[in-house]
Design a protein around this motif. Structure first.
Motif, short mmCIF file in Angstrom:
data_model
loop_
_atom_site.label_atom_id
_atom_site.label_comp_id
_atom_site.label_asym_id
_atom_site.label_seq_id
_atom_site.Cartn_x
_atom_site.Cartn_y
_atom_site.Cartn_z
N SER A 1 43.11 39.66 44.95
CA SER A 1 43.92 40.49 44.23
C SER A 1 45.15 41.06 45.20
O SER A 1 46.30 41.42 44.90
CB SER A 1 43.08 41.85 43.97
N ASN B 1 32.53 41.25 55.38
CA ASN B 1 33.36 42.18 54.37
C ASN B 1 32.42 42.86 53.69
O ASN B 1 31.26 42.68 53.55
CB ASN B 1 34.55 41.34 53.89
N THR C 1 34.94 38.02 42.92
CA THR C 1 36.11 37.69 41.98
C THR C 1 35.91 38.54 40.68
O THR C 1 36.41 38.39 39.68
CB THR C 1 36.12 36.34 41.21
#
Ligand code: UDP
Length: 647
Positions: free
Chosen positions: A94, A323, A494
Motif C-alpha cells: 500500500s 515488522n 496483503t
C-alpha cells in the motif's frame, strides 16, 4: 500467452469493493478534496511512471546510451510496469500505491506515455519530498537509556506519519526494578515504555490513510518476560497497547527451547543490568503464552535464531525484530518494500496454471521492487543508509486459496502442500536469478562481500520440489558473484491489496466464503460494511444452487453445515474448516523456499481450549517456520472480518 493474460485482466472490471477501497484511501486528491485520480489505471500510470524513473539513477547502462535510446528504454520499462499493475496480477504494498508521485506536478504524472520526455522523468525524481515513502516494513532499535528510548519514540512517530509499520525488540531495556545510576531510582521496565510508544503512535495516523501498526518483541530470557506476556491482557482490541502486536522472541535455536520444554527445564533470565539470579520453567512461560493467546490472540512467537540462520548477512548483521505482521525480519534501521503476485489470475478457469507467464511476472516484479528502493525517500537518514546497503525485497504471493479452488484441490491436503512447495521453489529460483542478473546489470548490494553468498550460501531451509537442483546450482555458481538484494521473497498478509486485486489474501485460506468487510471511513470515522461472495464458488455453482444456499452461506461463511455435494465441501474449505496442524504445515511448505518470512495466522475454533492452543505453541517449535500467530475465532472484539450474523 503473457500478453493475452495481461490483456484479459486489464479488461476485467474492478469489483465494487475494490473501487470503494481505492476511492476511500488510494486515489490522489487535491488538498481541497477534489479527486485527481478517478480510475485504477490512473493509479497504475502514476506508480509505473515514478518507479520506472528509477532507471535514470540506478542503471549504469543508460550512461552509454544516447538521449533518444534512454527515453525509449525508460518508456519501455514504464509500459511493462503499467501493464503488470493494470492487470492486477502484481501489486506493490500500500505505501507504494499511496505515496509514489507525492510532490510531483500532476500533469507529468498522467500525461500519455508517448508525450513523456527525459526531462519529465527527471522532474518527477527531483520533486520527491519527505512523504515519498514507499515501504511497509521497518525495524527501529531501542537503546537502554532515556535519551535512546525517546529518540526511538520520535523515530516511530516519523515512520508512522509516512505510512510504515514498525517493529522493535525491547530486550535491551533494563528490567523493572533494576538500578538507575543517574537518579538512584528503579527502572520501570520495557513494558511501561511500550505504552509511551503506543500513545505516540495513536496520535500520528499513517499518512492519514490507516492507523499505525507496531510489533513489540521481548526475548524469552529477559527478566520481565512474564509481565510482557501479560502486557495485552484484558485487551478488547481498543484499550490495551492497541497498536501493538506482541511476540516472544526466540533468539536461540528453536530446538533448544523445545528440548527445555520437553525436559521440563528452567531458563535463566538475564540482562547486563540485572544482578538477581532468576529462573523460570519454560513450561510456565508457554502456559502463560497459551492462556493469553487463547483470550486475546497475543502474544505470538518469533524465531529470531531461525531467521539469522538463513540471513545472508549474518553474523556481520543480525536480525533483531520483525515488522508488525512478521513477514520480514530486519536488522537495526532496515526497511523493506513488499509486492505480491496473484496466483489465482495465473490459473485459468479449467485449473491450468501458466508457469511461463508466472516466470515473466516474477522477473518484472523483482525489477519493479528493486527500483522502488531508489525512488524511496525515508524520514530518517540511518534508514536510507541501511536500506541501500542491503537492498532487501519482499516479493510474495496472494490468491493461493482462490487458485486452489479453481484447481479443485483442498487447502488441507498433501497435494496442496506439494504444489505450494513447487510454486514457491519456482518463484525462489526465478526471483533469485533475476536478482543476480540485476547485480550484473546494475551492481551488487554494497554489503555483498560481507555476506555469505560468495561462499555458495543458500538462504532457504529447502524441502523437496522440482526445482531443488536448479536452486542449488544457482547458489553454487552465479550467485557467488552477483546478487542485487540480500533477500528477495516474503509472503505478506496483503490485507488491503488483495481486496484491490479481488483475490484471496496472501497464502491464507479464505476466511469466509461470503462475508461482510468493514472499512473505516477516515473522513467520518464510520465503519462501512462491504458484502462479498467468493467469485470462484459463484462460478462453479449453478446459479439456482447458489441462490438456494445464499442466505445460509452469508450467515455461516462456510459450506460445512450446508446440505451440498461433499466434494465441494472438501474443496471450498475456509480457515475454520482447517485443522491447526494443516495451517502449520502449509506455513512450513511455503517457508522452505522463502528467504524472508511469512505472515500466517493459525486459526483455531472458538471452542478450542487453552491446552489446544498450548499444543500448537509446542508443535510450532518442531517445524521449520520463523514465527507463530494463533487466533481463536471471536477472541478479539474488533475483528476486521466478520460473518454477517455478527452484524
Ligand atoms: N501495515 C501497516 N499498517 C496497516 C497494515 C499494514 O503499517 O494498517 C504494514 C505492516 O508492516 C504489515 C505490512 O504493512 O506487515 C504489510 O501488510 P499488508 O500486506 O496487509 O499491507 P497492504 O499492502 O495489503 O496494505
Amino acid at each position: 500467452m503473457y500478453r493475452q493474460l495481461i490483456e484479459r485482466y486489464k479488461q476485467k472490471p474492478l469489483s465494487e469493493n475494490a473501487l470503494k477501497i481505492l476511492k476511500e484511501r488510494y486515489f490522489f486528491k487535491k488538498p481541497s478534496g477534489e479527486f485527481v485520480e478517478n480510475s485504477w489505471f490512473d493509479v497504475c500510470r502514476r506508480v509505473a511512471r515514478v518507479v520506472a524513473a528509477a532507471e535514470l539513477i540506478n542503471n549504469p547502462r543508460l550512461e552509454k546510451m544516447t538521449a533518444a535510446e534512454k527515453l525509449d528504454f525508460v518508456r519501455q520499462v514504464e509500459s511493462d510496469f503499467f501493464d503488470l499493475l493494470a492487470s492486477r496480477i502484481f501489486l506493490p504494498n500500500s505505501p507504494t500505491l499511496f505515496n509514489a508521485g507525492i510532490g510531483a506536478d500532476y500533469e507529468l504524472l498522467y500525461k500519455p506515455l508517448e508525450q513523456m520526455k527525459l526531462e519529465d522523468y527527471q522532474k518527477i525524481l527531483d520533486s520527491r519530498n519527505h512523504l515519498h515513502m514507499l515501504s511497509a516494513c521497518f525495524v527501529v532499535p531501542v537503546e537502554d537509556s532515556i535519551e535512546g528510548i525517546f529518540n526511538a519514540v520520535k523515530e516511530f512517530a516519523l515512520i508512522t506519519k509516512a505510512g510504515g509499520g514498525i517493529g522493535s525488540n525491547f530486550s535491551a531495556l533494563r528490567p523493572k526494578g533494576s538500578f538507575v545510576a543517574g537518579t538512584h531510582g528503579k527502572a520501570s521496565g520495557p513494558v511501561s515504555f511500550m505504552h509511551v510508544f503506543n500513545t505516540a503512535v495513536s496520535i500520528v495516523e499513517q499518512g492519514y490513510r490507516r492507523r499505525g501498526a507496531l510489533m513489540g518483541i521481548l526475548n524469552i530470557d529477559h527478566p520481565d518476560i512474564m509481565e510482557f506476556i501479560d502486557a495485552k491482557k484484558g485487551n478488547d482490541g481498543e484499550r490495551v497497547l492497541k497498536f501493538f502486536n506482541i511476540s516472544v522472541g526466540i533468539p536461540m535455536d528453536r530446538l533448544e527451547i523445545l528440548r527445555m520444554y520437553e525436559n521440563d527445564e528452567e531458563i535463566e533470565l538475564k540482562h547486563p543490568k540485572w544482578h538477581h539470579p532468576t529462573k523460570v520453567k519454560v513450561r510456565e512461560i508457554f502456559k502463560k503464552m497459551a492462556q493469553n493467546a487463547w483470550e486475546t490472540g497475543d502474544p505470538g512467537m518469533v524465531f529470531l535464531g531461525e531467521m539469522n540462520k538463513y540471513y545472508a548477512l549474518y553474523p556481520y548483521r543480525e536480525i533483531i525484530s520483525t515488522n508488525p505482521c512478521g513477514e520480514i525480519g530486519l536488522s537495526a534501521y532496515e526497511a523493506c518494500n513488499l509486492g505480491s503476485i496473484d496466483l489465482a489470475k495465473l490459473c485459468d478457469d479449467k485449473g491450468v496454471f501458466d508457469w511461463e507467464s508466472f516466470a515473466k511476472v516474477i522477473r518484472t516484479a523483482v525489477r519493479f521492487l528493486d527500483n522502488v528502493i531508489d525512488v524511496n525517500v525515508f524520514p530518517i537518514d540511518k534508514i536510507t543508509q541501511a536500506v541501500k546497503e542491503s537492498r532487501r525485497l519482499g516479493l510474495g504471493i496472494m490468491g493461493f486459496a482462490d487458485m486452489l479452488y479453481k484447481m479443485e484441490i483442498p487447502y488441507n491436503s498433501e497435494q496442496a502442500r506439494s504444489l505450494a512447495k513447487n510454486l514457491m521453489a519456482f518463484m525462489a529460483l526465478h526471483a533469485h536469478e533475476e536478482s543476480s542478473r540485476l547485480g550484473q546489470e546494475k551492481g551488487n548490494f554494497p554489503l555483498f562481500e560481507y555476506s555469505r553468498y560468495p561462499n555458495g550460501f543458500i538462504p532457504f531451509s529447502m524441502d523437496v520440489s522440482d526445482y531443488d537442483d536448479e536452486i542449488r546450482e544457482h547458489f553454487n555458481t552465479i550467485a557467488k558473484k552477483y546478487k542485487r538484494n540480500v533477500a528477495v521473497l516474503a509472503i505478506a498478509p496483503t490485507g488491503s491489496i488483495s481486496n484491490i486485486a479481488d483475490t484471496s489474501s496472501g497464502l491464507e485460506p479464505n476466511f469466509l466464503l461470503a462475508y461482510v468487510r468493514y472499512v473505516n471511513k477516515l473522513s467520518t470515522n464510520e465503519r462501512e460494511p462491504l458484502f462479498y461472495v467468493n467469485e470462484v464458488l459463484a462460478k462453479k455453482l449453478p446459479e439456482n444452487e447458489l441462490l438456494r444456499i445464499r442466505d445460509r452461506l452469508i450467515e455461516e461463511g462456510s459450506l460445512r453445515n450446508i446440505d451440498i455435494d461433499e466434494r465441494l465441501k472438501k474443496i471450498f474449505v475456509v480457515a475454520h474448516d482447517i485443522d491447526p496442524l494443516d495451517h502449520l504445515l502449509m506455513q512450513e511448505a511455503f517457508q522452505s523456499y522463502v528467504d524472508n518470512n511469512i505472515s500466517k495466522t493459525i486459526n483455531v475454533p472458538n471452542s478450542a481450549t487453552v491446552d489446544d492452543v498450548l499444543e500448537i505453541y509446542v508443535e510450532a517449535l518442531k517445524h521449520k517456520i520463523r514465527g507463530l500467530t494463533v487466533y481463536r475465532d471471536g477472541s478479539l472484539q474488533t475483528q476486521v472480518l466478520t460473518s454477517a450474523k455478527d452484524l
